[in-house]
Design a protein around this motif. Structure first.
Motif, PDB file in Angstrom:
ATOM      1  N   ASP A   4     -17.475  -6.874  -3.700  1.00 20.37           N
ATOM      2  CA  ASP A   4     -16.208  -7.180  -3.042  1.00 20.37           C
ATOM      3  C   ASP A   4     -15.067  -6.405  -3.661  1.00 20.37           C
ATOM      4  OD1 ASP A   4     -16.691 -10.712  -2.261  1.00 20.37           O
ATOM      5  OD2 ASP A   4     -17.510  -8.864  -1.430  1.00 20.37           O
ATOM      6  N   VAL A   5     -15.208  -6.125  -4.961  1.00 24.07           N
ATOM      7  CA  VAL A   5     -14.130  -5.448  -5.671  1.00 24.07           C
ATOM      8  C   VAL A   5     -13.826  -4.098  -5.025  1.00 24.07           C
ATOM      9  CG1 VAL A   5     -13.456  -4.474  -7.884  1.00 24.07           C
ATOM     10  CG2 VAL A   5     -14.692  -6.627  -7.800  1.00 24.07           C
ATOM     11  N   ILE A   6     -14.866  -3.485  -4.454  1.00 25.39           N
ATOM     12  CA  ILE A   6     -14.658  -2.160  -3.865  1.00 25.39           C
ATOM     13  C   ILE A   6     -13.678  -2.218  -2.713  1.00 25.39           C
ATOM     14  CG2 ILE A   6     -15.776  -0.273  -2.640  1.00 25.39           C
ATOM     15  CD1 ILE A   6     -18.360  -1.313  -4.120  1.00 25.39           C
ATOM     16  N   ALA A   7     -13.951  -3.148  -1.805  1.00 22.55           N
ATOM     17  CA  ALA A   7     -13.086  -3.261  -0.632  1.00 22.55           C
ATOM     18  C   ALA A   7     -11.653  -3.526  -1.047  1.00 22.55           C
ATOM     19  CB  ALA A   7     -13.586  -4.367   0.282  1.00 22.55           C
ATOM     20  N   ILE A   8     -11.481  -4.460  -1.979  1.00 20.72           N
ATOM     21  CA  ILE A   8     -10.132  -4.828  -2.366  1.00 20.72           C
ATOM     22  C   ILE A   8      -9.434  -3.680  -3.062  1.00 20.72           C
ATOM     23  CG2 ILE A   8      -8.769  -6.468  -3.665  1.00 20.72           C
ATOM     24  CD1 ILE A   8     -11.268  -8.327  -3.399  1.00 20.72           C
ATOM     25  N   SER A   9     -10.155  -2.981  -3.923  1.00 20.42           N
ATOM     26  CA  SER A   9      -9.547  -1.835  -4.586  1.00 20.42           C
ATOM     27  C   SER A   9      -9.133  -0.804  -3.556  1.00 20.42           C
ATOM     28  CB  SER A   9     -10.524  -1.202  -5.574  1.00 20.42           C
ATOM     29  OG  SER A   9     -11.117  -2.189  -6.351  1.00 20.42           O
ATOM     30  N   LEU A  10      -9.974  -0.609  -2.546  1.00 14.82           N
ATOM     31  CA  LEU A  10      -9.614   0.346  -1.493  1.00 14.82           C
ATOM     32  C   LEU A  10      -8.341  -0.093  -0.787  1.00 14.82           C
ATOM     33  CD1 LEU A  10     -12.925   1.432   0.242  1.00 14.82           C
ATOM     34  CD2 LEU A  10     -11.233   2.871  -0.859  1.00 14.82           C
ATOM     35  N   LEU A  11      -8.241  -1.411  -0.571  1.00 16.72           N
ATOM     36  CA  LEU A  11      -7.047  -1.931   0.074  1.00 16.72           C
ATOM     37  C   LEU A  11      -5.812  -1.605  -0.744  1.00 16.72           C
ATOM     38  CD1 LEU A  11      -5.598  -3.711   2.156  1.00 16.72           C
ATOM     39  CD2 LEU A  11      -6.096  -5.664   0.710  1.00 16.72           C
ATOM     40  N   LEU A  12      -5.876  -1.892  -2.043  1.00 18.61           N
ATOM     41  CA  LEU A  12      -4.718  -1.651  -2.893  1.00 18.61           C
ATOM     42  C   LEU A  12      -4.389  -0.172  -2.959  1.00 18.61           C
ATOM     43  CD1 LEU A  12      -5.444  -4.210  -5.740  1.00 18.61           C
ATOM     44  CD2 LEU A  12      -3.871  -4.406  -3.831  1.00 18.61           C
ATOM     45  N   ILE A  13      -5.415   0.662  -3.038  1.00 16.21           N
ATOM     46  CA  ILE A  13      -5.172   2.100  -3.063  1.00 16.21           C
ATOM     47  C   ILE A  13      -4.555   2.554  -1.749  1.00 16.21           C
ATOM     48  CG2 ILE A  13      -6.251   4.368  -3.192  1.00 16.21           C
ATOM     49  CD1 ILE A  13      -8.352   3.120  -5.030  1.00 16.21           C
ATOM     50  N   ALA A  14      -5.096   2.040  -0.638  1.00 22.15           N
ATOM     51  CA  ALA A  14      -4.562   2.419   0.672  1.00 22.15           C
ATOM     52  C   ALA A  14      -3.096   2.042   0.778  1.00 22.15           C
ATOM     53  CB  ALA A  14      -5.359   1.743   1.783  1.00 22.15           C
ATOM     54  N   LEU A  15      -2.747   0.826   0.342  1.00 19.38           N
ATOM     55  CA  LEU A  15      -1.359   0.386   0.411  1.00 19.38           C
ATOM     56  C   LEU A  15      -0.473   1.247  -0.469  1.00 19.38           C
ATOM     57  CD1 LEU A  15      -1.635  -3.499   0.427  1.00 19.38           C
ATOM     58  CD2 LEU A  15      -1.006  -1.985   2.293  1.00 19.38           C
ATOM     59  N   ALA A  16      -1.044   1.708  -1.577  1.00 21.36           N
ATOM     60  CA  ALA A  16      -0.240   2.506  -2.503  1.00 21.36           C
ATOM     61  C   ALA A  16      -0.022   3.910  -1.974  1.00 21.36           C
ATOM     62  CB  ALA A  16      -0.935   2.568  -3.861  1.00 21.36           C
ATOM     63  N   VAL A  17      -1.081   4.481  -1.420  1.00 21.35           N
ATOM     64  CA  VAL A  17      -1.042   5.901  -1.130  1.00 21.35           C
ATOM     65  C   VAL A  17      -0.775   6.203   0.336  1.00 21.35           C
ATOM     66  CG1 VAL A  17      -2.533   7.912  -1.018  1.00 21.35           C
ATOM     67  CG2 VAL A  17      -2.467   6.548  -3.085  1.00 21.35           C
ATOM     68  N   ARG A  18      -1.368   5.415   1.225  1.00 18.88           N
ATOM     69  CA  ARG A  18      -1.301   5.788   2.634  1.00 18.88           C
ATOM     70  C   ARG A  18      -1.210   4.526   3.476  1.00 18.88           C
ATOM     71  NH1 ARG A  18      -1.878  11.255   5.096  1.00 18.88           N
ATOM     72  NH2 ARG A  18      -1.583  10.661   7.250  1.00 18.88           N
ATOM     73  N   PRO A  19      -0.092   3.802   3.355  1.00 21.86           N
ATOM     74  CA  PRO A  19      -0.023   2.493   4.007  1.00 21.86           C
ATOM     75  C   PRO A  19      -0.046   2.553   5.531  1.00 21.86           C
ATOM     76  CG  PRO A  19       2.079   3.060   2.998  1.00 21.86           C
ATOM     77  CD  PRO A  19       1.120   4.116   2.595  1.00 21.86           C
TER      78      PRO A  19
ATOM     79  N   GLY B 212     -16.176 -16.920   5.377  1.00 28.01           N
ATOM     80  CA  GLY B 212     -15.036 -16.369   6.093  1.00 28.01           C
ATOM     81  C   GLY B 212     -14.049 -15.587   5.240  1.00 28.01           C
ATOM     82  N   THR B 213     -13.822 -16.058   4.000  1.00 26.80           N
ATOM     83  CA  THR B 213     -12.734 -15.466   3.202  1.00 26.80           C
ATOM     84  C   THR B 213     -12.931 -13.998   2.903  1.00 26.80           C
ATOM     85  OG1 THR B 213     -12.769 -17.564   2.063  1.00 26.80           O
ATOM     86  CG2 THR B 213     -11.228 -15.912   1.270  1.00 26.80           C
ATOM     87  N   SER B 214     -14.104 -13.651   2.386  1.00 27.57           N
ATOM     88  CA  SER B 214     -14.265 -12.252   1.998  1.00 27.57           C
ATOM     89  C   SER B 214     -14.295 -11.369   3.243  1.00 27.57           C
ATOM     90  CB  SER B 214     -15.504 -12.069   1.134  1.00 27.57           C
ATOM     91  OG  SER B 214     -16.656 -12.015   1.933  1.00 27.57           O
ATOM     92  N   LEU B 215     -14.757 -11.923   4.370  1.00 30.98           N
ATOM     93  CA  LEU B 215     -14.721 -11.143   5.603  1.00 30.98           C
ATOM     94  C   LEU B 215     -13.283 -10.880   6.025  1.00 30.98           C
ATOM     95  CD1 LEU B 215     -17.545 -12.537   7.881  1.00 30.98           C
ATOM     96  CD2 LEU B 215     -17.217 -10.189   7.130  1.00 30.98           C
ATOM     97  N   ALA B 216     -12.428 -11.913   5.843  1.00 31.36           N
ATOM     98  CA  ALA B 216     -11.027 -11.744   6.215  1.00 31.36           C
ATOM     99  C   ALA B 216     -10.398 -10.620   5.401  1.00 31.36           C
ATOM    100  CB  ALA B 216     -10.268 -13.045   6.007  1.00 31.36           C
ATOM    101  N   ILE B 217     -10.669 -10.613   4.106  1.00 33.13           N
ATOM    102  CA  ILE B 217     -10.111  -9.554   3.247  1.00 33.13           C
ATOM    103  C   ILE B 217     -10.591  -8.195   3.678  1.00 33.13           C
ATOM    104  CG2 ILE B 217     -10.239  -8.546   0.977  1.00 33.13           C
ATOM    105  CD1 ILE B 217      -8.647 -10.629   0.432  1.00 33.13           C
ATOM    106  N   LYS B 218     -11.897  -8.093   3.902  1.00 32.48           N
ATOM    107  CA  LYS B 218     -12.425  -6.780   4.248  1.00 32.48           C
ATOM    108  C   LYS B 218     -11.942  -6.356   5.627  1.00 32.48           C
ATOM    109  CE  LYS B 218     -16.214  -7.413   1.193  1.00 32.48           C
ATOM    110  NZ  LYS B 218     -17.648  -7.564   1.016  1.00 32.48           N
TER     111      LYS B 218
END
Lengths: 296, 256, 354
Positions: free
Chosen positions: A266-281, A220-226
């Motif tokens: 998994d690192v990809i999804a999370i990095s995308l999340l951080l980038i999205a929050l930084a650039v285009r929240p 469940g956890t990694s699905l929640a993050i993604k």
């Protein structure tokens, strides 16, 4: 990369991407209804798979899936009833922490009931080695099940929210609970329904993808993050955006795995999340100025 | 004619389909008291939020003290010497009155987190200064007796006073007052008028949004009238009182 | 001395008292777990003020703990001897930043000086905190929760999947860390008492810094942000910058705790980076009361000690998850002993009247 390989990656990416999209839509339903992010969303997916697997020895596959979805929906309703319904004007922070705690309790309960074993539902049609040819690539027929189910879910939800009385009532509550209550809509009931819907679609996604990705107590956890990443990328609360973003993430992951070691997937999804929050929240599809970033 | 302290040029702001602030232009001269009036929904508070940096503008410019502050974040605008109060008083409920006013002294001091943690010697002097200044401001507003009370436990008029004291602690050049007389009776409103004049005498320019016409006509040097986001009149109080457009907007066509 | 320091003195007295008690009852072996408890408590000291003052949840503090521990472990066990001829390694040796010795088997072992490794660990944690914090903290709301959840997961996956970091087995044979002449942070019965006092000394130091912060200009600004963020901004307080500084401070504390605990136990494994550890820290702060420093220290001491002694058995994680939910449902301000006592007293009095 050959074109067959490319198609292979694309299709497997779209498949897992649809699951992410469903999780994200589940996030959005509850977010729109209550303003909170339900961290336990990923656990609904896990529960759907696990419950179906447990029911399987006693009934045919279709019935097992239906039971699992219904049971998970009930669990969703119970969560709302027991943990949220009676809180007096809780702060968002408090509710987030509660959902985090709940996701852990659900996970621990799953560990206790089902152990650490990795399980899977049988393929809906055919078996592990059957394959069909799509655009030159060989894929399991389960892929069609996943894509089909996802499409049906999205369609049914759109119709539900646009055409049915209950659906419109839920949208009213999401927009302005006080006004909705004044119009005679039972806001709390709408929120319960939101939880049930979220849980149900999560469970259904969990069942249909289980033969391919297997189910474990902590899936469940990694699905929640993604799912959350997808929800943000699509614009929090925007389910059409979530659908598109989900497919994008799935495909990106699939293509990236061909270059990076699998351990870092998994690192990809999370990095995308951080980038999205930084650039285009506000999400990929919302115009920047179209209102402040939704607070949660 | 000296440069105006505040210059608003073609300021615009939309909320979806609603054009809340439309091409607003006006100046505020130093040490003037200028009022912004208009019927409800005219865009007055939105205008304040745009000037103070609490909302980004969709076009136009705000020039403060000769510098463009357009689209500066709110804290930077405050640092430049522009203080504001809020329509619904926003005091810090988790502090007492004196501490609330001391927060206003934040911009005129510099002790950082590390200095605070290690209690560097210069911080003690600075703290004493901030505390003393806050005490002076409480005296100025006649609420010195409330210093120890929790901010949330005050009467509405008193909360207003604390908020003004807090804004003054910034040592601003321009003070934006958002409906300071709301909820006050005639006597209190009169005292507010005196207070505003006292503040002007301290070399502070004042821009206020207000509905109370007696106060506005009494203390303002100039008035700007907004309606549906547009400026429909600007001038001295006597001119505004006779202005046909203003009368029409407030009282309807029969009276124009 | 201002009254605010009284709890600090009480804590110090308790620390000393506890050690003397264990010496008197011959249970000095408890000191090992109590020392480990101290390091876990250092983590929540920073987290408490982040959650209480900045109102932000970090679900990845175990990640910072792991960054601290793994960085020190790696840098103090990575053998530079084979590369001694290369310019960088030679420079480190000449300036005393690298130390030479022999490993367990007598072979030549040259590693980075533990002091330098420690500073690297803190710097890395601070850098990562800045990287995550800058984009996320200027957003209104609780995006930091998800971002840190993701960050924690990344750290976990990276340390689990990287052979150089020991993969599933983690790193071990981490040397001692000389905190001060005569005080070596390392395992072993000989230094048990010194290590106990060193660890709790650091907790007390951390608490002192936090206490000073809360009563300073910066602390007032933080309280203002907590009270009403819009008003704080209108008064010139750069809320995003303050939240970021607080986040970085808490990350540095967590990394320091991780580094020193690694020296104490001689190693570190991927489980220290796991989500369950992060949840544990948040649960402890919830039980102790956000922004209630003393409650949090007390809750941490109790819960961590019980957990380390194995009192929760297989339900370890479930206990912390349950604490989290329970606290948030029934007592979001934490277990306020005073208020509870008052209510209890009122209830008893009420009963007596009828």
């Amino acid at each position: 990369m050959t074109s067959e390989l490319l198609v292979q990656y694309l299709l497997s990416g779209i498949t897992i991407g649809s699951v992410y999209a469903i999780v994200a839509i589940g996030f959005n339903i509850i977010y729109n209804a209550t303003g909170i992010i339900n961290f336990a969303q990923g656990e609904f997916v896990m529960l759907g798979g696990m419950l179906a697997i447990s029911c399987l020895p006693f009934m045919p596959l279709l019935l097992a899936v239906i039971c699992a979805v219904a049971a998970t929906a009930l669990i969703g309703a119970l969560l709302h009833f027991c943990f949220f319904r009676w809180l007096q004007a809780p702060s968002v922070l408090r509710m987030i922490v509660i959902t985090i705690g709940l996701s852990i309790l659900i996970r621990e309960a799953a560990l206790m009931i089902w152990g650490e074993q990795v399980r899977a539902l049988p393929h809906f049609t055919g078996n592990e080695i059957s394959s069909i040819r799509i655009l030159g690539a060989y894929l399991s027929p389960q892929v069609l099940w996943v894509l089909g189910t996802a499409a049906v879910i999205v369609l049914v939800l759109s119709l539900f929210f646009a055409r049915t009385r209950v659906g419109r009532a839920m949208r009213a509550c999401a927009a302005n609970p006080t006004a909705a209550t004044l119009c005679g809509i039972n806001a709390q009931a709408m929120v319960t329904i939101a939880f049930m819907l979220s849980a149900a679609i999560g469970a259904l996604a969990g069942c249909v993808v289980s033969p391919m990705t297997q189910t474990q107590y902590d899936s469940g956890t990694s699905l929640a993050i993604k799912g959350f990443t997808v929800a943000i990328l699509g614009g929090l609360g925007n389910s059409t955006g979530a659908a598109v973003a989900g497919l994008l993430l799935g495909v990106t992951e699939a293509l990236a795995v061909s270059i990076l070691p699998v351990a870092y997937k998994d690192v990809i999804a999370i990095s995308l999340l951080l980038i999205a929050l930084a650039v285009r929240p506000t999400g990929l599809f919302t115009a920047r100025a179209a209102g402040a970033l939704k607070e949660f | 004619m000296t440069t105006p302290l505040l210059q608003v040029r073609q300021l615009n702001r939309r909320f979806g389909g609603l054009h809340a602030v439309k091409d607003i232009c006006f100046d505020v001269q130093r040490q003037h008291i200028k009022a912004v009036i208009g019927p409800n929904g005219a865009g007055k508070t939105t205008l304040f939020n745009l000037i103070a940096g609490a909302l980004p503008a969709d076009g136009g410019e705000v020039i403060f003290g000769g510098r463009s502050i357009s689209n500066w974040p709110a804290h930077r605008v405050a640092g430049a010497g522009l203080a504001r109060t809020f329509q619904n008083v926003k005091l810090f409920g988790n502090m007492n009155v004196l501490e609330n006013v001391m927060v206003g002294g934040h911009v005129r001091s510099r002790a950082g987190m590390l200095a605070g943690m290690f209690r560097a010697p210069h911080t003690r002097r600075e703290e004493a200064r901030i505390r003393a200044r806050a005490g002076e401001l409480l005296d100025l507003l006649d609420i010195a007796g409330l210093a120890d009370r929790p901010a949330g436990a005050l009467a509405f008029g008193q909360q207003r006073a604390v908020e003004i004291a807090r804004a003054l602690a910034l040592e601003p050049q321009l003070l934006l007052l958002d409906e300071p007389a709301a909820g006050l009776n005639r006597h209190e409103t009169g005292r507010l008028g005196d207070l505003i004049r006292k503040i002007r005498a301290l070399n502070i320019t004042i821009l206020l949004v207000e509905h109370d016409m007696s106060l506005v006509m009494d203390i303002s040097d100039e008035i700007v009238v907004l309606s549906f986001g547009e400026k429909i009149a600007e001038g001295r109080p006597a001119e505004i009182q006779r202005h046909p457009e203003v009368i029409r907007v407030y009282l309807g066509d029969d009276h124009a | 001395m201002p009254g605010r320091y009284t709890p600090l003195l009480i804590l110090s007295a308790l620390v000393v008292g506890l050690q003397l008690a264990t010496a008197a009852t011959g249970t000095s072996y408890y000191l090992t777990q109590l020392t480990m408890t101290a390091y876990y408590t250092l983590v929540v000291v920073g987290l408490c003020i982040l959650m209480g003052y900045a109102g932000q949840i970090s679900l990845g503090h175990a990640g910072f703990f792991a960054i601290g521990g793994y960085t020190t472990a790696f840098l103090t066990t990575f053998n530079l001897a084979p590369h001694a001829q290369q310019p960088v390694a030679a420079l480190l040796l000449r300036t005393g930043l690298a130390v030479s010795g022999r490993d367990l088997y007598g072979a030549a072992l040259t590693t980075l000086h533990p002091g330098l490794a420690f500073l690297c660990a803190l710097a890395l944690a601070a850098g990562v905190a800045v990287l995550i914090g800058i984009p996320v903290l200027r957003l209104k709301g609780h995006y930091l929760a998800m971002a840190t959840l993701g960050f924690g997961l990344i750290v976990y996956r990276v340390v689990l999947g990287t052979p150089a970091l020991g993969a599933a087995d983690g790193l071990s044979d981490v040397p001692a860390f000389v905190l001060a002449p005569g005080v070596k942070i390392a395992g072993g019965a000989a230094g048990r008492i010194a290590n106990y006092y060193a660890a709790w000394g650091l907790v007390i130091l951390g608490a002192l810094l936090v206490l000073n912060l809360m009563h300073s200009r910066a602390g007032r600004a933080l309280a203002a942000i907590h009270g009403n963020e819009a008003a704080a901004q209108a008064l010139g307080i750069n809320t995003a910058a303050f939240k970021l500084r607080l986040f970085v401070f808490s990350a540095i504390l967590a990394a320091a705790a991780g580094a020193l605990l690694t020296h104490y136990t001689g190693g570190i494994g991927p489980s220290e980076a796991g989500i369950m550890k992060s949840v544990r820290y948040v649960a402890i702060v919830a039980v102790g009361g956000m922004a209630n420093l003393w409650g949090t220290i007390g809750a941490s001491a109790l819960l961590n000690f019980l957990s380390l002694r194995g009192y929760f058995g297989i339900y370890d994680d479930a206990v912390f998850g349950g604490c989290l939910v329970g606290m948030m449902l029934f007592a979001p301000q934490g277990l306020r002993a005073r208020a509870t006592f008052d209510r209890l007293r009122a209830w008893v009095r009420g009963r007596r009247r009828t």
